[in-house]
Design a protein around this motif. Structure first.
Motif, PDB file in Angstrom:
ATOM      1  N   VAL A 126      39.287  53.009 -17.234  1.00 49.63           N
ATOM      2  CA  VAL A 126      40.456  53.427 -18.010  1.00 49.63           C
ATOM      3  C   VAL A 126      40.020  54.275 -19.195  1.00 49.63           C
ATOM      4  N   ALA A 127      38.967  53.865 -19.879  1.00 48.83           N
ATOM      5  CA  ALA A 127      38.481  54.628 -21.032  1.00 48.83           C
ATOM      6  C   ALA A 127      38.055  56.035 -20.619  1.00 48.83           C
ATOM      7  N   ARG A 128      37.348  56.137 -19.520  1.00 51.47           N
ATOM      8  CA  ARG A 128      36.880  57.444 -19.056  1.00 51.47           C
ATOM      9  C   ARG A 128      38.060  58.364 -18.721  1.00 51.47           C
ATOM     10  N   ARG A 129      39.013  57.853 -17.969  1.00 56.04           N
ATOM     11  CA  ARG A 129      40.163  58.662 -17.572  1.00 56.04           C
ATOM     12  C   ARG A 129      41.005  59.048 -18.785  1.00 56.04           C
ATOM     13  N   SER A 130      41.113  58.143 -19.741  1.00 57.78           N
ATOM     14  CA  SER A 130      41.885  58.416 -20.946  1.00 57.78           C
ATOM     15  C   SER A 130      41.224  59.508 -21.781  1.00 57.78           C
ATOM     16  N   LEU A 131      39.917  59.418 -21.943  1.00 55.01           N
ATOM     17  CA  LEU A 131      39.199  60.436 -22.713  1.00 55.01           C
ATOM     18  C   LEU A 131      39.282  61.803 -22.039  1.00 55.01           C
ATOM     19  N   GLN A 132      39.135  61.819 -20.728  1.00 54.60           N
ATOM     20  CA  GLN A 132      39.204  63.088 -20.001  1.00 54.60           C
ATOM     21  C   GLN A 132      40.568  63.746 -20.138  1.00 54.60           C
ATOM     22  N   ALA A 133      41.614  62.943 -20.191  1.00 53.65           N
ATOM     23  CA  ALA A 133      42.969  63.486 -20.269  1.00 53.65           C
ATOM     24  C   ALA A 133      43.357  63.906 -21.684  1.00 53.65           C
ATOM     25  N   SER A 134      42.755  63.272 -22.684  1.00 52.01           N
ATOM     26  CA  SER A 134      43.203  63.488 -24.066  1.00 52.01           C
ATOM     27  C   SER A 134      42.433  64.565 -24.809  1.00 52.01           C
ATOM     28  N   TYR A 135      41.192  64.820 -24.422  1.00 54.51           N
ATOM     29  CA  TYR A 135      40.362  65.722 -25.213  1.00 54.51           C
ATOM     30  C   TYR A 135      39.566  66.673 -24.334  1.00 54.51           C
ATOM     31  N   ASP A 188      50.593  45.025 -11.380  1.00 53.91           N
ATOM     32  CA  ASP A 188      50.241  44.647 -10.002  1.00 53.91           C
ATOM     33  C   ASP A 188      48.766  44.276  -9.907  1.00 53.91           C
ATOM     34  N   GLU A 189      48.298  43.521 -10.932  1.00 52.49           N
ATOM     35  CA  GLU A 189      46.923  43.005 -11.003  1.00 52.49           C
ATOM     36  C   GLU A 189      45.886  44.120 -11.150  1.00 52.49           C
ATOM     37  N   GLN A 190      46.307  45.293 -11.572  1.00 51.61           N
ATOM     38  CA  GLN A 190      45.392  46.396 -11.849  1.00 51.61           C
ATOM     39  C   GLN A 190      45.409  46.696 -13.344  1.00 51.61           C
ATOM     40  N   VAL A 191      44.230  46.716 -13.973  1.00 51.34           N
ATOM     41  CA  VAL A 191      44.137  47.014 -15.406  1.00 51.34           C
ATOM     42  C   VAL A 191      44.447  48.490 -15.615  1.00 51.34           C
ATOM     43  N   VAL A 192      45.460  48.769 -16.445  1.00 50.20           N
ATOM     44  CA  VAL A 192      45.876  50.152 -16.680  1.00 50.20           C
ATOM     45  C   VAL A 192      45.776  50.546 -18.154  1.00 50.20           C
ATOM     46  N   ALA A 193      45.450  49.592 -19.025  1.00 47.53           N
ATOM     47  CA  ALA A 193      45.330  49.889 -20.450  1.00 47.53           C
ATOM     48  C   ALA A 193      44.568  48.757 -21.118  1.00 47.53           C
ATOM     49  N   PHE A 194      43.997  49.047 -22.281  1.00 48.21           N
ATOM     50  CA  PHE A 194      43.349  47.989 -23.048  1.00 48.21           C
ATOM     51  C   PHE A 194      43.315  48.372 -24.525  1.00 48.21           C
ATOM     52  N   SER A 195      43.172  47.368 -25.356  1.00 51.35           N
ATOM     53  CA  SER A 195      42.998  47.583 -26.796  1.00 51.35           C
ATOM     54  C   SER A 195      41.853  46.705 -27.276  1.00 51.35           C
ATOM     55  N   GLU A 196      41.150  47.200 -28.295  1.00 53.09           N
ATOM     56  CA  GLU A 196      40.076  46.423 -28.916  1.00 53.09           C
ATOM     57  C   GLU A 196      40.259  46.465 -30.421  1.00 53.09           C
ATOM     58  N   SER A 197      40.215  45.306 -31.046  1.00 54.45           N
ATOM     59  CA  SER A 197      40.401  45.198 -32.492  1.00 54.45           C
ATOM     60  C   SER A 197      39.346  44.274 -33.063  1.00 54.45           C
ATOM     61  N   HIS A 230      43.535  52.489 -25.220  1.00 47.88           N
ATOM     62  CA  HIS A 230      43.474  53.450 -24.112  1.00 47.88           C
ATOM     63  C   HIS A 230      44.503  53.100 -23.047  1.00 47.88           C
ATOM     64  N   VAL A 231      45.176  54.100 -22.531  1.00 48.86           N
ATOM     65  CA  VAL A 231      46.096  53.923 -21.414  1.00 48.86           C
ATOM     66  C   VAL A 231      45.713  54.902 -20.311  1.00 48.86           C
ATOM     67  N   ASP A 232      45.643  54.414 -19.088  1.00 50.56           N
ATOM     68  CA  ASP A 232      45.368  55.278 -17.938  1.00 50.56           C
ATOM     69  C   ASP A 232      46.415  56.393 -17.901  1.00 50.56           C
ATOM     70  N   PRO A 233      45.998  57.654 -17.772  1.00 50.63           N
ATOM     71  CA  PRO A 233      46.953  58.773 -17.770  1.00 50.63           C
ATOM     72  C   PRO A 233      48.070  58.633 -16.744  1.00 50.63           C
ATOM     73  N   ASP A 234      47.803  57.990 -15.607  1.00 50.96           N
ATOM     74  CA  ASP A 234      48.827  57.836 -14.578  1.00 50.96           C
ATOM     75  C   ASP A 234      49.941  56.874 -14.990  1.00 50.96           C
ATOM     76  N   TYR A 235      49.702  56.118 -16.068  1.00 53.45           N
ATOM     77  CA  TYR A 235      50.686  55.124 -16.485  1.00 53.45           C
ATOM     78  C   TYR A 235      51.250  55.416 -17.878  1.00 53.45           C
ATOM     79  N   ARG A 236      51.008  56.598 -18.380  1.00 52.96           N
ATOM     80  CA  ARG A 236      51.559  56.957 -19.678  1.00 52.96           C
ATOM     81  C   ARG A 236      53.041  57.301 -19.544  1.00 52.96           C
TER      82      ARG A 236
END
Length: 251
Positions: free
Chosen positions: A17-26, A63-72, A97-103
């Motif tokens: 998810v982090a990789r796909r999010s970074l690729q889509a955002s920057y 549907d049991e697939q991780v599509v986003a995460f947060s770290e604090s 981070h949120v997977d681009p397909d689920y934004r």
């Protein structure tokens, strides 16, 4: 959608998810993204986050697939609080981070609200967030959530300088501190990540104009020395601040 505390089994999905999010955002090179993923989401780093009592790592799955995460992260209780019944802590939202397909489905907002709620439950009073200035979705998101922009920092990513905005949900003010016969001000709204605990920025004036140094949140000592590479190390406890970092929120 289900939001829950991350487990070791989620680590491959978190990295993806982090990789796909970074690729889509920057517009970052593949090598820069790979280096970042290895540094921030390697096995050792994620294991440390999952085992730490001062970190909250949440995932959102569909549907049991991780599509986003947060770290604090949370600091220790505030030693300057006069009321002993108030054990308030400071917190920083390191990543979202949120997977681009689920934004666009409200996942970021729901995960953000759940993250803030968890931090509040843990006693967080002031919550800080950071995002690169050119991430208009990210800056707009923080502002829509009532966060106030309190400053900006120039950081280096992949050999290029970037501007990062700092946001705070609730400003706590400055803590006056005596140092060498003069009064300096520890700003608990502004901090940098250290190897053991956060370094809070210290100002020589209460207008936050003249930066003095850093305050180590691990041992309560000032750290003023910086080497040519931008590294800071507390002489009392060895807490270290790296010269470059990227603690932003990605939507």
């Amino acid at each position: 959608m289900n939001i829950r505390t991350a487990t070791p089994a989620d680590t491959p999905a978190i990295r993806d998810v982090a990789r796909r999010s970074l690729q889509a955002s920057y517009a970052l090179s593949p090598q820069t993204i790979t280096t970042g993923i290895e540094e921030w989401y390697g096995e050792a780093q994620l294991e440390e986050s999952l085992d730490s009592d001062d970190r909250i790592l949440l995932v959102a799955d569909v549907d049991e697939q991780v599509v986003a995460f947060s770290e604090s992260t949370l600091t220790a209780g505030r030693p300057w609080v006069v009321d002993e019944s108030d054990h308030g802590r400071d917190a920083m939202l390191l990543w979202l981070h949120v997977d681009p397909d689920y934004r666009g489905e409200g996942i970021a907002s729901t995960l953000f609200d759940e993250t803030i709620g968890r931090l509040r439950d843990e006693g967080a009073m002031a919550i800080q967030g950071r995002v690169l200035a050119n991430n208009q979705d990210g800056t707009g998101f923080f502002e829509s959530k009532g966060f106030e922009r309190v400053g900006r920092t120039e950081i280096e990513i992949g050999g290029r300088n970037q501007i990062e905005y700092r946001y705070i949900a609730e400003q706590t003010g400055l803590e006056p501190l005596e140092s060498g016969g003069e009064t300096v001000y520890v700003d608990h709204d502004e901090s940098e990540r250290g190897s053991t605990a956060q370094f809070h920025i210290v100002y020589a004036d209460d207008d936050r104009q003249d930066r003095y140094g850093y305050y180590c949140d691990n041992c309560g000592e000032l750290a003023n020395a910086m080497d040519a590479m931008g590294r800071i190390e507390c002489n009392s406890c060895g807490n270290r601040r790296k010269p470059t970092r990227w603690d932003a929120a990605y939507l």
